[in-house]
Write a protein that holds these residues in place. Structure first.
Motif, short mmCIF file in Angstrom:
data_model
loop_
_atom_site.label_atom_id
_atom_site.label_comp_id
_atom_site.label_asym_id
_atom_site.label_seq_id
_atom_site.Cartn_x
_atom_site.Cartn_y
_atom_site.Cartn_z
N ALA A 2 0.89 -1.15 -0.09
CA ALA A 2 -0.26 0.13 -0.18
C ALA A 2 0.78 1.17 -0.01
O ALA A 2 0.77 2.27 -0.78
N ASP A 3 1.81 1.25 0.73
CA ASP A 3 2.77 2.31 0.88
C ASP A 3 3.49 2.65 -0.58
O ASP A 3 3.66 3.79 -0.84
N LYS A 4 3.90 1.58 -1.11
CA LYS A 4 4.59 1.63 -2.35
C LYS A 4 3.75 2.27 -3.32
O LYS A 4 4.12 3.04 -4.31
N ILE A 5 2.52 2.16 -3.45
CA ILE A 5 1.69 2.48 -4.37
C ILE A 5 1.04 3.82 -3.93
O ILE A 5 0.38 4.49 -4.77
N GLY A 6 1.02 4.02 -2.75
CA GLY A 6 0.66 5.48 -2.24
C GLY A 6 -0.84 5.38 -1.84
O GLY A 6 -1.37 6.41 -2.01
N VAL A 7 -1.23 4.39 -1.05
CA VAL A 7 -2.76 4.33 -1.08
C VAL A 7 -2.90 3.91 0.77
O VAL A 7 -1.83 3.33 1.23
N HIS A 8 -3.79 4.10 1.18
CA HIS A 8 -4.13 3.58 2.60
C HIS A 8 -4.92 2.39 2.58
O HIS A 8 -5.81 2.45 2.21
N VAL A 9 -4.62 1.34 3.20
CA VAL A 9 -5.46 0.02 3.72
C VAL A 9 -5.33 -0.03 5.26
O VAL A 9 -4.20 -0.01 5.88
N ASN A 10 -6.58 -0.01 5.69
CA ASN A 10 -6.81 -0.35 7.06
C ASN A 10 -6.57 -1.55 7.46
O ASN A 10 -7.45 -2.36 7.49
N VAL A 11 -5.24 -2.12 7.89
CA VAL A 11 -4.85 -3.63 7.90
C VAL A 11 -4.62 -4.08 9.18
O VAL A 11 -3.89 -3.31 10.08
N PHE A 12 -5.17 -5.11 9.65
CA PHE A 12 -4.86 -5.52 11.00
C PHE A 12 -4.95 -7.14 11.25
O PHE A 12 -5.32 -7.73 10.21
#
Ligand code: SAM
Length: 276
Positions: free
Chosen positions: A148-158
């Motif tokens: 997600a960081d590499k693509i520049g988006v946010h995923v609320n992952v847990f």
């Protein structure tokens, strides 16, 4: 935690074949006390927890829904530690189908159950969905965040175990690929009722499961926590929804380096308001 504990007390009590009264007796308490725990009205006193855990045959961590950092539940934990992406970074073809069906022309909340290393979650996020995702694997969660960081988006992952995790707020889309086989057959009704209840009106589920077929040999990977479904079983959970897509495929697989086959059922269903 109260809700998880309530659910787990009820679940493990039933698994042990105990009534509320039977459990209460073993603990020297009234059955109303057990009933209140199971309805999440109260929580057991900390001093009761060791006896309760003994009576239910489950450790306290599991009872309160804490997933130990050292407990390896998923065979993929090791696989995900490689440098590259075990499942690649290309999304599953069903993701494109979903985008066509439910384009993100407004704010849409999507849940990816068992996101693995995040290829599908990140795809949905980069296409504008508000994505929440969970998996039991620490390595998978780390890789999802990294992707997600590499693509520049946010995923609320847990991190969560599908058996313990329940929804308490709505999603517009619930998506899961290759994961629902970790639900024991006896928990499927309860879990699906929860997923369906917390789906917005006109919301969608897109799910798949591995199914047993007498003509397909068991897979080479031995997964003690995985349970096959039967053909038609997944679809039966959606009798009251609109079925957008339902199919079954047999495909070749080379995971673990040994060629074998899988049979898989897929369902895409929509929750439509009931008539009054
Ligand atoms: C076949 S992989 C699919 C991963 C991902 N959905 C994909 O398509 O790339 C199955 C995933 O289920 C996860 N898993 C296994 N048991 C689980 C459990 N009890 N709760 C949550 N996730 C689990 C594994 O860690 C793994 O990432």
């Amino acid at each position: 935690m109260k809700e998880t504990l309530a659910r787990n007390i009820s679940r493990y009590r039933k698994e042990r074949g105990l009534t509320q009264e039977g459990l209460a007796q073993r603990l020297g308490l009234s059955f109303q006390a057990v009933s209140k725990w199971e309805n999440a009205q109260t929580m057991p006193d900390i001093s009761v927890m060791p006896e309760l855990s003994k009576a239910l045959g489950v450790n306290i961590d599991k009872l309160i829904g804490y997933v130990s950092q050292n407990e390896q539940v998923s065979i993929y934990e090791e696989e995900y530690k490689i440098q590259g992406y075990y499942w690649g970074v290309e999304p599953n073809s069903t993701c494109y189908r979903l985008i066509q069906l439910v384009p993100p022309t407004k704010h849409l909340k999507l849940l990816d159950i068992g996101c693995g290393e995040g290829k599908d979650s990140v795809f949905f996020a980069r296409n504008g969905y508000d994505v929440t995702a969970f998996d039991i694997s620490d390595a998978g969660i780390e890789k999802t965040k990294r992707l997600a960081d590499k693509i520049g988006v946010h995923v609320n992952v847990f991190k969560a175990d599908i058996l313990d995790f329940r929804l308490d707020s709505n999603f517009d889309i619930i998506y899961s690929s290759g994961v629902l086989n970790y639900i024991k057959p006896e928990y499927r009704d309860e879990l699906f009722n929860n997923y369906k209840k917390f789906t917005s009106q006109n919301g969608f589920h897109s799910l798949n499961v591995f199914v047993t077929k007498p003509f397909i040999a068991p897979p080479p990977e031995k997964e003690p926590n995985a349970f096959k479904w039967h053909s038609g079983e997944l679809l039966a959970h959606y009798q009251d929804w609109l079925i957008e897509d339902s199919s079954e495929i047999v495909f070749d697989c080379n995971s673990s380096g040994i060629p074998h086959k899988h049979a898989m059922t897929k369902v895409i269903a929509q929750k439509i308001s009931t008539l009054n």
